[in-house]
Design an enzyme around this catalytic site. Sequence first.
Site, PDB file in Angstrom:
ATOM      1  N   ASP A 105       0.837  -1.199   0.000  1.00  0.00           N
ATOM      2  CA  ASP A 105       0.000   0.000   0.000  1.00  0.00           C
ATOM      3  C   ASP A 105       0.873   1.251   0.000  1.00  0.00           C
ATOM      4  OD1 ASP A 105      -1.878   2.110   0.688  1.00  0.00           O
ATOM      5  OD2 ASP A 105      -3.235   0.516   1.299  1.00  0.00           O
TER       6      ASP A 105
ATOM      7  N   SER B 137      -7.121   4.775  -1.587  1.00  0.00           N
ATOM      8  CA  SER B 137      -6.987   3.317  -1.565  1.00  0.00           C
ATOM      9  C   SER B 137      -8.300   2.584  -1.812  1.00  0.00           C
ATOM     10  CB  SER B 137      -6.412   2.857  -0.225  1.00  0.00           C
ATOM     11  OG  SER B 137      -5.086   3.302  -0.062  1.00  0.00           O
TER      12      SER B 137
ATOM     13  N   PHE C 188      -5.316  -9.074  15.728  1.00  0.00           N
ATOM     14  CA  PHE C 188      -4.173  -9.070  16.621  1.00  0.00           C
ATOM     15  C   PHE C 188      -3.857  -7.701  17.225  1.00  0.00           C
ATOM     16  CE2 PHE C 188      -3.594 -12.294  13.266  1.00  0.00           C
ATOM     17  CZ  PHE C 188      -3.690 -13.431  14.054  1.00  0.00           C
TER      18      PHE C 188
ATOM     19  N   GLU D 182      -1.663  -7.725   2.058  1.00  0.00           N
ATOM     20  CA  GLU D 182      -1.377  -6.290   2.025  1.00  0.00           C
ATOM     21  C   GLU D 182      -0.346  -5.909   3.075  1.00  0.00           C
ATOM     22  OE1 GLU D 182      -3.379  -1.887   2.618  1.00  0.00           O
ATOM     23  OE2 GLU D 182      -4.056  -3.585   3.811  1.00  0.00           O
TER      24      GLU D 182
ATOM     25  N   ASP E 267       2.091   2.688   3.618  1.00  0.00           N
ATOM     26  CA  ASP E 267       1.269   3.878   3.374  1.00  0.00           C
ATOM     27  C   ASP E 267       1.207   4.786   4.595  1.00  0.00           C
ATOM     28  OD1 ASP E 267      -1.012   5.297   1.838  1.00  0.00           O
ATOM     29  OD2 ASP E 267      -2.025   4.658   3.672  1.00  0.00           O
TER      30      ASP E 267
ATOM     31  N   HIS F 173       2.429   8.702   5.105  1.00  0.00           N
ATOM     32  CA  HIS F 173       1.524   9.773   5.538  1.00  0.00           C
ATOM     33  C   HIS F 173       2.116  10.544   6.723  1.00  0.00           C
ATOM     34  CE1 HIS F 173      -1.863   9.298   2.924  1.00  0.00           C
ATOM     35  NE2 HIS F 173      -2.109   8.049   3.279  1.00  0.00           N
TER      36      HIS F 173
ATOM     37  N   ASP G 222      -1.309   0.039  -4.748  1.00  0.00           N
ATOM     38  CA  ASP G 222      -2.582   0.658  -5.122  1.00  0.00           C
ATOM     39  C   ASP G 222      -2.392   2.103  -5.575  1.00  0.00           C
ATOM     40  OD1 ASP G 222      -1.772   1.217  -2.539  1.00  0.00           O
ATOM     41  OD2 ASP G 222      -3.762   1.114  -1.667  1.00  0.00           O
ATOM     42  N   HIS G 223      -1.332   2.738  -5.078  1.00  0.00           N
ATOM     43  CA  HIS G 223      -1.028   4.120  -5.432  1.00  0.00           C
ATOM     44  C   HIS G 223       0.369   4.438  -4.927  1.00  0.00           C
ATOM     45  CE1 HIS G 223      -1.488   5.166  -1.210  1.00  0.00           C
ATOM     46  NE2 HIS G 223      -2.630   4.486  -1.207  1.00  0.00           N
TER      47      HIS G 223
ATOM     48  N   HIS H 115      -1.056  11.130  -0.990  1.00  0.00           N
ATOM     49  CA  HIS H 115      -0.703  10.184  -2.041  1.00  0.00           C
ATOM     50  C   HIS H 115      -0.100  10.935  -3.224  1.00  0.00           C
ATOM     51  CE1 HIS H 115      -4.081   7.253  -0.539  1.00  0.00           C
ATOM     52  NE2 HIS H 115      -3.076   7.386   0.322  1.00  0.00           N
TER      53      HIS H 115
END
Length: 504
Positions: free
Chosen positions: A80, A130, A292, A333, A338, A342, A379-380, A464
């Site tokens: 991601d 996403s 978890f 994933e 990601d 960020h 995804d990006h 993104h």
Amino acid sequence: MSFVQKTGLSLAIATATAVLLSGCATTGPSETLLSSGLTAVSSPQSATQWYQLGASEADQRQQQTATTGKAKNVILVIGDGMGITSLTSGRIFSGQQLGLKGEEFHLSFESLPYSALVKTYNTDQQTPDSAGTMSAIMTGTKTRAGVIAVSPQAERANCGSSKGTELTSLIEFAHQQGKATGVVTTTRITHATPAATYAHGPERNWEADSQLPEEAKANGCTDIASQLVTSDLDVAFGGGLKAFTPAATGGYRADDQDLTANWLARPGHHFVSDAQQLQQANMKNGQWLGLFSGSHLPYVDERDDKIPGLLTMTQAAVERLSQDSDGYALVIEAGRIDHAHHAGNGYRALKETEELHQTLDWLINQVDLSNTLLLVTADHSHTLTLAGYPTRGNPINGVVKGNDDRGLPKTTPELLEDGQSYTSMNYRNGPGAVSMPRPGVDEATALQPDYQQQALIPLESETHGGEDVAIYGAGPYAHLLGGTMEQHWIYHLMRYAITGKQEI
């Protein structure tokens, strides 16, 4: 030699090449143990060495043969936010963790034989989110940002407009074909990317019932967690326990239900909540939910031994799904790449990428690529940049040290016109933004795990990026990858591999 053997050999040669091209860190030769069990000895660089390695790579590639039988299994792996610069930086970082210079290293999946570029826009956004991108990958239809596996006719956060626009996901299609199905993630299992494998709705943020507006309730929309526990998934591993448990016990549910109990009430269903339970579980049969962490799993360097990593969850998922004689479809994933981006935190983005590399190193050598389609993509992307003319082997997350006029590495950092040093990894925007006069950064600070790379535009969260991402593949029909592809075409490749025919 089989395709599987050739792929394994290619990975071993790629790693050996990385060691050879790194040159010697000391005056004498050194040995590095490869994951394949081979040992490569590093040697000085030469024109002949580069030439011979190039010729060897060309020879390997001309021996590749396409695999065109039906895919018994399909594995889709998502990094991601793992854009091109993330791949380059992650490759160098992972190589440097092994004592190499880094630039010549290959991430495990970069040695897969087929690749392409993928366009990532949503139907309503130039730079995507996403939910829309993963929905395109999972359903074969581009759609809006923020929606989960519904068509672009649905308005975001409008339940009524989404009714009747639900799209069948690849995971749901695989189940219809009699295959076992699973999803593994380091994020909340109800987060946008994993949710697009099993859920449908016009708003990615409706993870628990307490987040549903009155309009959604009135028009019959259900939260993502509720959709998971009624799904046909055989394996679902990740974080996000709070979306499944009542507010009275610290969760987010307003309906006072414990959805883990609802899951367990279904015949043959099992629930695990820590690494030890997962490792001790009999994964030969049944349906398994593993949550978890209350929210996302901690970053790699912040986990304790109670939290399973991506590799452990993947190994358990493959063990369970492989029991199905009709095969399986699995989505994996590495979601926290990601999140680190960020946060403007390059180090943790690279650590998460390294975990994905290690997981795929195991996976590529575990599965039979003669009957398993394996695809690895993002995804990006993000706004991470890599620049500044650092010397080869410069710590990827350190300050820039360049070369002198003779091309030899300097021992002191480069200074810009403002008199300050800088790092080669930076972001276009985000929480690390600086104002003038720009502060400098020393090596010790830059290498700290919590360091936020400097950015140009101040934002609470880095955004993104809108450029293309890479996709790598091996197995049945992976040879159809090539050029620059629309993102939703990935679904059609996977479906074609499962059925062996085009379907409209």
